[in-house]
Design a protein around this motif. Structure first.
Motif, PDB file in Angstrom:
ATOM      1  N   UNK A 150       0.792  -1.224   0.000  1.00 11.63           N
ATOM      2  CA  UNK A 150       0.000   0.000   0.000  1.00 11.63           C
ATOM      3  C   UNK A 150       0.824   1.273   0.000  1.00 11.63           C
ATOM      4  N   UNK A 151       2.144   1.146  -0.064  1.00 11.20           N
ATOM      5  CA  UNK A 151       3.007   2.339  -0.013  1.00 11.20           C
ATOM      6  C   UNK A 151       2.977   3.130  -1.309  1.00 11.20           C
ATOM      7  N   UNK A 152       2.616   2.468  -2.429  1.00 14.36           N
ATOM      8  CA  UNK A 152       2.560   3.151  -3.717  1.00 14.36           C
ATOM      9  C   UNK A 152       3.524   2.618  -4.755  1.00 14.36           C
ATOM     10  N   UNK A 153       4.157   1.472  -4.472  1.00 14.81           N
ATOM     11  CA  UNK A 153       5.150   0.910  -5.403  1.00 14.81           C
ATOM     12  C   UNK A 153       4.518   0.552  -6.750  1.00 14.81           C
ATOM     13  N   UNK A 154       3.493  -0.286  -6.719  1.00 11.44           N
ATOM     14  CA  UNK A 154       2.860  -0.736  -7.961  1.00 11.44           C
ATOM     15  C   UNK A 154       2.210   0.422  -8.697  1.00 11.44           C
ATOM     16  N   UNK A 155       1.657   1.364  -7.957  1.00 13.30           N
ATOM     17  CA  UNK A 155       1.040   2.536  -8.589  1.00 13.30           C
ATOM     18  C   UNK A 155       2.079   3.331  -9.368  1.00 13.30           C
ATOM     19  N   UNK A 156       3.269   3.518  -8.784  1.00 14.36           N
ATOM     20  CA  UNK A 156       4.347   4.234  -9.476  1.00 14.36           C
ATOM     21  C   UNK A 156       4.690   3.547 -10.787  1.00 14.36           C
ATOM     22  N   UNK A 157       4.871   2.231 -10.736  1.00 17.01           N
ATOM     23  CA  UNK A 157       5.253   1.471 -11.928  1.00 17.01           C
ATOM     24  C   UNK A 157       4.144   1.532 -12.980  1.00 17.01           C
ATOM     25  N   UNK A 158       2.901   1.353 -12.581  1.00 19.91           N
ATOM     26  CA  UNK A 158       1.794   1.350 -13.540  1.00 19.91           C
ATOM     27  C   UNK A 158       1.598   2.717 -14.193  1.00 19.91           C
ATOM     28  N   UNK A 159       1.916   3.777 -13.468  1.00 19.60           N
ATOM     29  CA  UNK A 159       1.866   5.109 -14.067  1.00 19.60           C
ATOM     30  C   UNK A 159       2.961   5.261 -15.120  1.00 19.60           C
ATOM     31  N   UNK A 160       4.175   4.784 -14.813  1.00 19.78           N
ATOM     32  CA  UNK A 160       5.274   4.873 -15.771  1.00 19.78           C
ATOM     33  C   UNK A 160       4.984   4.074 -17.033  1.00 19.78           C
ATOM     34  N   UNK A 161       4.292   2.951 -16.864  1.00 19.71           N
ATOM     35  CA  UNK A 161       3.977   2.082 -17.995  1.00 19.71           C
ATOM     36  C   UNK A 161       2.764   2.567 -18.784  1.00 19.71           C
ATOM     37  N   UNK A 162       2.049   3.539 -18.238  1.00 26.27           N
ATOM     38  CA  UNK A 162       0.852   4.029 -18.909  1.00 26.27           C
ATOM     39  C   UNK A 162      -0.376   3.185 -18.654  1.00 26.27           C
ATOM     40  N   UNK A 163      -0.274   2.232 -17.733  1.00 25.44           N
ATOM     41  CA  UNK A 163      -1.428   1.394 -17.387  1.00 25.44           C
ATOM     42  C   UNK A 163      -2.447   2.215 -16.600  1.00 25.44           C
ATOM     43  N   UNK A 164      -1.950   3.092 -15.727  1.00 25.33           N
ATOM     44  CA  UNK A 164      -2.797   4.035 -15.000  1.00 25.33           C
ATOM     45  C   UNK A 164      -2.570   5.437 -15.558  1.00 25.33           C
ATOM     46  N   UNK A 165      -3.613   6.259 -15.492  1.00 26.30           N
ATOM     47  CA  UNK A 165      -3.508   7.630 -15.989  1.00 26.30           C
ATOM     48  C   UNK A 165      -4.006   8.596 -14.913  1.00 26.30           C
ATOM     49  N   UNK A 166      -4.278   9.821 -15.322  1.00 30.14           N
ATOM     50  CA  UNK A 166      -4.853  10.836 -14.424  1.00 30.14           C
ATOM     51  C   UNK A 166      -3.983  11.046 -13.177  1.00 30.14           C
ATOM     52  N   UNK A 167      -2.825  11.621 -13.385  1.00 27.21           N
ATOM     53  CA  UNK A 167      -1.915  11.913 -12.279  1.00 27.21           C
ATOM     54  C   UNK A 167      -1.487  13.367 -12.321  1.00 27.21           C
ATOM     55  N   UNK A 168      -1.003  13.851 -11.199  1.00 29.27           N
ATOM     56  CA  UNK A 168      -0.410  15.185 -11.137  1.00 29.27           C
ATOM     57  C   UNK A 168       1.110  15.046 -11.214  1.00 29.27           C
ATOM     58  N   UNK A 169       1.754  16.041 -11.806  1.00 27.62           N
ATOM     59  CA  UNK A 169       3.205  16.008 -11.922  1.00 27.62           C
ATOM     60  C   UNK A 169       3.636  15.637 -13.331  1.00 27.62           C
ATOM     61  N   UNK A 170       4.876  15.197 -13.452  1.00 24.05           N
ATOM     62  CA  UNK A 170       5.448  14.901 -14.766  1.00 24.05           C
ATOM     63  C   UNK A 170       6.245  13.603 -14.726  1.00 24.05           C
ATOM     64  N   UNK A 171       6.063  12.790 -15.773  1.00 21.47           N
ATOM     65  CA  UNK A 171       6.860  11.576 -15.954  1.00 21.47           C
ATOM     66  C   UNK A 171       7.478  11.637 -17.349  1.00 21.47           C
ATOM     67  N   UNK A 172       8.800  11.587 -17.407  1.00 21.97           N
ATOM     68  CA  UNK A 172       9.509  11.530 -18.688  1.00 21.97           C
ATOM     69  C   UNK A 172      10.298  10.224 -18.760  1.00 21.97           C
ATOM     70  N   UNK A 173      10.138   9.516 -19.864  1.00 24.09           N
ATOM     71  CA  UNK A 173      10.884   8.282 -20.100  1.00 24.09           C
ATOM     72  C   UNK A 173      11.617   8.428 -21.426  1.00 24.09           C
ATOM     73  N   UNK A 174      12.932   8.219 -21.399  1.00 26.60           N
ATOM     74  CA  UNK A 174      13.795   8.467 -22.554  1.00 26.60           C
ATOM     75  C   UNK A 174      13.641   9.908 -23.042  1.00 26.60           C
TER      76      UNK A 174
END
Length: 265
Positions: A47-71
């Protein structure tokens, strides 16, 4: 004229990442930069947010605040090209059990642009190296948990990705396969691949990670090599550091009460 070395660009750059589900704020401002060749041990309580972080980076989850840049690319721009350079082994995955490994892996290879025959040859060889070549043409429904896990690992590596996300990847693997997989990760890192590794097995994270990131209650509470974290916390093992930083120190008391109840004391 002296050449000025340019700073290395982060493979993953996260700024002010926040994510809520209803009224529950799961991520509360994550700032993170990850570079080529790093094996990141990403750990934290359930429940700390590990899987949520990964799923956001992968685009599996959306609707977030902030910025994620990959490559270097903002993942909000709608492009899926960055996903072609990513491999992913989730903690639990739905595999098409009615397919054979040959059918499944050539299908996955096709998604990433591999020719059928090339994917078929490569997949067959990787299955053999992982000790399951004899079931390459068998239906996945007949596989054990460990065999399915090997299949998922192979599918994540088939297209030679630049960054890999592993969530409890060793679940169900036998001892020999665990050793092989650890060596695979080390060699990938030496080649400049980036590995984002999440597990509850602290001794494995401690041994394989070049950098350990501990997340608790939606925030990063520790970030560094095991040696650096050990110096800061003055604790011995990663498990002890984990318990100190997450505030969990009731494991002995809970275990004692558990055993007392079982014994009827």
């Amino acid at each position: 004229m002296k050449m000025v070395r340019q700073p290395e660009e982060a493979v993953v750059s996260i700024r002010g990442l926040k994510k809520s589900f209803g009224d529950k704020e799961v991520l509360r401002g994550i700032d993170l930069e990850i570079f080529k060749g790093q094996i990141i041990g990403y750990i934290g309580p359930n429940g700390a947010g590990k899987s949520t972080t990964v799923k956001l980076m992968l685009g599996i989850l959306e609707d977030f605040e902030g910025e994620i840049r990959i490559f270097g690319e903002d993942i909000r721009n709608g492009s899926v090209e960055y996903k072609r350079r990513i491999g992913y082994v989730p903690e639990s995955a739905d595999v098409y059990d009615s397919l054979t490994a040959s059918e499944y892996l050539t299908f996955i290879g096709g998604i990433y642009g591999l020719e059928h025959d090339a994917a078929d040859t490569l997949a067959s060889r990787l299955m053999s190296l992982f000790g399951i070549g004899d079931v390459y043409h068998s239906r996945i429904s007949s596989y054990s948990k460990g065999m399915k896990q090997k299949l998922l690992i192979i599918s994540s590596l088939l297209h030679d990705p630049d960054i890999l996300f592993f969530d409890e990847p060793m679940s169900g693997l036998d001892a020999n396969s665990v050793m092989v997989f650890k060596e695979i990760m080390s060699l990938l890192a030496e080649q400049g691949k980036t590995i984002f590794y999440s597990s509850h097995i602290m001794d494995v994270v401690e041994k394989i990670s070049s950098r350990i990131i501990l997340i608790n209650d939606g925030q990063i509470v520790a970030d560094g090599s095991f040696k650096e974290l050990k110096q800061k916390s003055r604790e011995g093992s990663l498990e002890e550091i984990f318990n100190q930083l997450t505030g969990f120190n009731m494991h002995r008391e809970i275990a004692d009460e558990f055993i007392s109840l079982v014994k009827g004391v």
